[in-house]
Structure formats: C-alpha cells, structure tokens
Design a protein around this motif. Structure first.
Motif, PDB file in Angstrom:
ATOM      1  N   UNK A  99      -3.860   8.192  -4.388  1.00 51.56           N
ATOM      2  CA  UNK A  99      -5.217   8.560  -4.773  1.00 51.56           C
ATOM      3  C   UNK A  99      -5.458  10.041  -4.956  1.00 51.56           C
ATOM      4  N   UNK A 100      -4.385  10.845  -4.893  1.00 56.65           N
ATOM      5  CA  UNK A 100      -4.543  12.306  -4.994  1.00 56.65           C
ATOM      6  C   UNK A 100      -4.234  12.793  -6.405  1.00 56.65           C
ATOM      7  N   UNK A 101      -4.743  13.953  -6.728  1.00 59.46           N
ATOM      8  CA  UNK A 101      -4.406  14.583  -7.998  1.00 59.46           C
ATOM      9  C   UNK A 101      -4.969  13.825  -9.180  1.00 59.46           C
ATOM     10  N   UNK A 138      -3.143   2.017 -14.049  1.00 58.96           N
ATOM     11  CA  UNK A 138      -3.706   2.986 -13.111  1.00 58.96           C
ATOM     12  C   UNK A 138      -3.549   2.554 -11.654  1.00 58.96           C
ATOM     13  N   UNK A 139      -3.477   1.252 -11.400  1.00 52.44           N
ATOM     14  CA  UNK A 139      -3.220   0.795 -10.038  1.00 52.44           C
ATOM     15  C   UNK A 139      -1.848   1.266  -9.553  1.00 52.44           C
ATOM     16  N   UNK A 140      -0.880   1.227 -10.446  1.00 54.52           N
ATOM     17  CA  UNK A 140       0.457   1.711 -10.087  1.00 54.52           C
ATOM     18  C   UNK A 140       0.407   3.197  -9.780  1.00 54.52           C
ATOM     19  N   UNK A 164       0.803  -1.238   0.000  1.00 57.60           N
ATOM     20  CA  UNK A 164       0.000   0.000   0.000  1.00 57.60           C
ATOM     21  C   UNK A 164       0.828   1.277   0.000  1.00 57.60           C
ATOM     22  N   UNK A 165       1.912   1.311   0.772  1.00 58.89           N
ATOM     23  CA  UNK A 165       2.729   2.516   0.888  1.00 58.89           C
ATOM     24  C   UNK A 165       4.000   2.348   0.056  1.00 58.89           C
ATOM     25  N   UNK A 166       4.143   3.137  -1.007  1.00 58.14           N
ATOM     26  CA  UNK A 166       5.301   3.019  -1.905  1.00 58.14           C
ATOM     27  C   UNK A 166       6.621   3.101  -1.140  1.00 58.14           C
ATOM     28  N   UNK A 191       1.635  16.349  -8.036  1.00 57.00           N
ATOM     29  CA  UNK A 191       1.001  15.550  -6.978  1.00 57.00           C
ATOM     30  C   UNK A 191       1.752  14.252  -6.673  1.00 57.00           C
ATOM     31  N   UNK A 192       2.785  13.973  -7.454  1.00 64.62           N
ATOM     32  CA  UNK A 192       3.522  12.709  -7.310  1.00 64.62           C
ATOM     33  C   UNK A 192       4.675  12.875  -6.322  1.00 64.62           C
TER      34      UNK A 192
END
Length: 548
Positions: free
Chosen positions: A422-424, A413-415, A254-256, A321-322
């Motif tokens: 989920x932002x931007x 899109x999952x990546x 979940x958390x990159x 946003x990345x």
C-alpha cells in the motif's frame, strides 16, 4: 523413446513415498497394488495420482526448471552456470534440455497410465466419483506438461495412450494448433470434474484447472496470428479468469514474502504446485536448495554453491517503493530476515551483490527440521492466484493499447497493492502491455515461469519482443571485476545507501559473446538423444487425430 516410455511406466508402478505428517504424499493404503487388482479402494486410486505432484516432475525441477523458466528470461544470471540459456546459445546436446523433455513426458505417461487403468483395473469397491476425480487430476497435470512444452519447443508429440508408443515408438511431431486443442480438452474436463475444494491440502481443484484454462486461452489468442489476438479466445480467457477471481472465495496471501516460506506451503493463493516431500527420498524431494543458495550460512550450514545473481535489467524493473518483492526475491544490502538464522536473532545480508532469495528458506532450525543436504521443504508453484489476476488484466487489455477501467485493472492493482504494501505509487490508473510485462516479471521473478510468458508475447508481437530481448535486457552483463568495494566484493546488482539501483557502464562489463537473438532462437532445439532415436523429430509436424 520406447525405453523412456517403459521406464516411466515402471516408475509409476513402483512408487514408494515417504514424507512429513498429514501429507497426502505419504498415504500408502492397504491393497493399493496387488497383481490383477490394481486399485482396490478410493484411497488406493488417490495414492496412484500422488506421484503426479512430485516424482514425475523431479528431473525438470532438479535443475532444468531454473534454466528454461528463469535464466532464459534473464531473471538471474551466472557466467559459470550454463550461461548459454541466457545468451541463446544452448544446443541440442544440453543434458538439462534432455532432462526437461524426459520429465515432461514422465508426467504425460504417468497421467496416461492412471487414465487407462481407471477404466480397466479398478475393483467394484472404487466409486465412480473417485474414478472421475483421478482422471481429472491426471488430465490437468498432462495439460500442464504440454503447456510447458509448447512454449519451450513449439510442436511436440501428443501421446494419449502409452501402449501406442510402445507399439510404435517412432512418432511424428504434432501441429501446435493441435497441441493447444489437446491441452484445452484436458483442462476443460478437469475444470468440469474437479471439486472446488481439494480432498487434502495441495490437491488440485476446479480453480486450478480454470486458472490454467485462462492462461492457455490467452496464450493461444495471439499465437502466430499476425499480431492480432483472437477475440473469442480473449473472451474465454476473461470468463475463466473472472470465475476464479470473483467466485472462488480465494484471496492473495497478505504478505508477499510468506509465499516462499515452508510453513505457508499450500496457502490459499497456491492453486497448483509440485508437492515435494520434506527430507523425502531422492525423486520426491525438492533438491534445488544448494543450486539457489549463495552461502551455507543462510541454509543452516548445508552445502551451497549457487553463483546466480539478479539479472541487471531485472533489478531495473523494481520501483523504489517495491522493496518487499525485491527483498523477498533477492538478497540486497542491509536487508534483515528475521526467519533465517532464528536462533541467532535473524540474518542481515551485508553485501552489494544480489543473489537469489526465493527458494532459500533458511536452515533446518528455521523450518521444523525439514532442511537437509540438498533438500528444501518448499513446494514449487505451477499456478498461483496472482497469476490469474494478471492473466485477467491482460485478457481485458486484449488488442487495445491501454486499459483504463474495469475489473482487469482492479485485479492488476490488487497485485501491486500487496507488493508495495500500500506504499508509494502502487495504484495505476491505466496500464499497457509494457506495464503487464514489467509487473509479471517482478511478481514471478525466480519462480521459473517468466520465460514461458515471454514466448507467448513473442508469438503475438515478435518484433516487439525481439527488440526487448536484444536491446532492453542487458543479457550477459555482469559486474566489472575491477570495481570492488573496500572488502573486495563485486557489485552484482548494486544499490546505494538509499536503495537506489546504480545504473551505468561504469559498474558492469558487456558480455564476451555476441548476442543477437532472432526468430530461430526462441524455441529450444529437440534433444539430440531423442532425435537420434526418433528421426521424425526433424520432419514437419502432422495433424493429430482427435478421438473425442
């Protein structure tokens, strides 16, 4: 070459590993090696494959992995640390080039030795299941080594049995199409015979083999075929990627940022990784810590000498946003890292420069004591699930200009969803090859793999990629030494207070050498020391005689 082969075999026979608790790397069973009784149990055979996860790769991971996989892709750059890999001026005399070549063949010869010994040096106490699994692991690792090599040098020497090379060390190169087929044969065997769940964390599984098969078929689909990808190879790439994505039951972490923390080694997204022994002996440890860390303050006071900063065009890839992926990859001004310098309440980076963050996990106190002089506790990814997701997307794109629906777009899109939290504007309604190139560069930046993908794209679309290398990457550009802030810091990869990347000639100097990348520059030269020992490396490649 004969001496190198013999040395690799000696290393395999003399393995002695030490490590942290509960790791398969430190399991040395009784009767693992006795004269005339090489493998006396299933555990002994399993211990014999352990060096394929670390020691065999050591000379590659020691430093060449950065230059072949990342600086050549312009992920990060230093004018003082072997810039010739970025500016395409590396020569056959490069020590790092020779070490990479040697290390890949160490993997290959170690794998060969296990495969041959399984059939000749196992007692009746070793089960057939263990024999097949050991061969499958060995063939998987051998395939991975060759997949790196074909994308680095093109034609290479196929070695299937070590004794053949001992008997005749001067051997010709083999054709690229045969190297690809050899890789596919190995991976197919591995996919058919590896378990879906590893016997210990970090052990290879069917999903690792199928993920690699997807990547190999995708690379081969466009490899020097005049700009049109082969539809049969594309279909096979989609099939193998889809099986991993849809049926493995695995999910992205979940958390990159967690992907690059010691406590998340061998997470479910990690399909295949080099397994380093924290604080292990030389040859089994990850010694890249000092090479990647810009300051001793972020690794608990250990020596740090990295001069690498984010490539300017690399920073330009990130959307505003990345920030999660950007800050997990590079230190950027004002970013707070709660898991570094934990005893001091965390660490906040305060500079405009953008040195490497990936591979810099903090100090010993932040990692259960498993950080030492030049020793990182982090594994090195060979393949993770996000790679298979993007491989699936690219295979679905195929020869089309864009992809606007279907599972490939969904996994793409999952990546992005994970990367943006989920932002931007994370969701794309349509993607092109340019989108895939950008996404892969961001997702895998500083993971020592981007250049290899660029070679595959070059072999499919050479004109496009030569234009990309020469005109879009700002290779060799660095901060203008006359433009320092009030503290005297150079602005390597500068952002304003709102997180916007500052572009423009006023911030950077152009390279002092002319960079004009041509078709002749893509593949690396063969190491001069090996060419001297084996003059056939100067000759045209020949077909390989497949026996299976």
């Amino acid at each position: 070459m004969k001496n190198k082969i013999i040395s690799a075999l000696i290393v395999l026979a003399g393995i002695c590993l030490s490590g942290c608790k509960d790791s398969f790397l430190d399991r040395i069973p009784e009767n693992s090696y006795v004269d005339g009784n090489f493998y006396a149990s299933d555990d002994a055979l399993e211990a014999a494959t352990a060096p394929l996860y670390n020691r065999a790769w050591f000379d590659y991971n020691r430093r060449p992995i950065m230059y072949l996989g990342s600086t050549r892709a312009n992920d990060f750059y230093s004018p003082w640390a072997f810039p010739e890999f970025t500016t395409f001026q590396v020569t056959a005399l490069s020590e790092d080039l020779a070490n990479a070549w040697k290390s890949f063949y160490s993997v290959i010869t170690m794998a060969n030795q296990v495969i041959d010994d399984v059939n000749t040096k196992c007692t009746a106490d070793v089960t057939e299941e263990s024999k097949i699994k050991a061969i499958a692991e060995s063939r998987l690792m051998r395939a991975c080594a060759y997949f790196y090599m074909i994308r680095a040098w093109g034609s290479v020497i196929i070695i299937e049995h070590n004794q053949d090379v001992v008997d005749n060390p001067v051997r010709p190169l083999n054709r690229e199409e045969d190297v690809f087929q050899f890789i596919i044969n190995d991976l197919t065997y591995a996919a058919e015979n590896l378990p879906e769940t590893g016997s210990q964390p970090g052990r290879a599984t069917r999903w690792a083999a199928e993920g690699m098969l997807a990547k190999v078929y995708l690379a081969r689909s466009g490899w020097k075929k005049g700009g049109q990808r082969d539809e049969e190879d594309l279909e096979l790439a989609k099939q193998y990627a889809a099986d991993v994505c849809d049926n493995s039951g695995l999910e992205l972490l979940p958390n990159y940022e967690d992907l690059f923390k010691y406590k998340f080694n061998n997470n479910e997204e990690s399909l295949l990784a080099m397994q380093w022994v924290p604080l292990g002996e030389w040859g089994t440890n990850n010694c890249l810590l000092s090479e990647l860390a810009f300051s001793s303050e972020v690794i608990g006071g250990e020596n740090a000498w990295s001069g690498f900063y984010a490539g300017i065009d690399m920073l330009q890839q990130y959307e505003l946003a990345d920030t999660l992926r950007r800050n997990a990859t590079f230190f950027t001004n004002g970013t707070y890292y709660p898991y570094i310098c934990i005893a001091d309440g965390g660490y906040t980076y305060k500079d405009y420069g953008s040195p490497i963050k990936k591979g810099v996990p903090g100090g010993a106190d932040d990692n259960d004591g498993y950080v030492g002089a030049g020793s990182s506790p982090l594994n090195t990814y060979i393949l993770r699930l996000a790679d298979v997701y993007l491989t699936y997307a690219e295979a679905c794109l195929g020869n089309n200009e864009s992809l606007s629906s279907g599972p490939g777009l969904n996994y793409f899109n999952k990546v992005r969803y994970r990367g943006f939290n989920g932002n931007g504007t994370w969701k794309k309604s349509s993607i092109t090859l340019d989108d895939i190139i950008r996404e892969r560069r961001i997702e895998f930046c500083a993971e020592f793999s981007n250049w290899y993908d660029m070679v595959s794209w070059y072999c499919w679309k050479p004109e496009k990629m030569l234009d990309y290398f020469n005109n879009k990457q700002l290779r060799g550009y660095r901060a203008d030494a006359t433009k320092k802030d009030e503290r005297g810091y150079l602005h390597f990869g500068r952002y304003d207070n709102s997180g916007n990347f500052l572009e423009g000639e006023e911030y950077y100097n152009a390279p002092t050498v002319e960079i004009n990348i041509t078709d002749n520059d893509i593949f690396l030269p063969y190491p001069e020391s090996d060419v001297i020992q084996n003059p056939l490396l100067r000759e045209d490649p020949v077909p390989y005689n497949f026996n299976e």
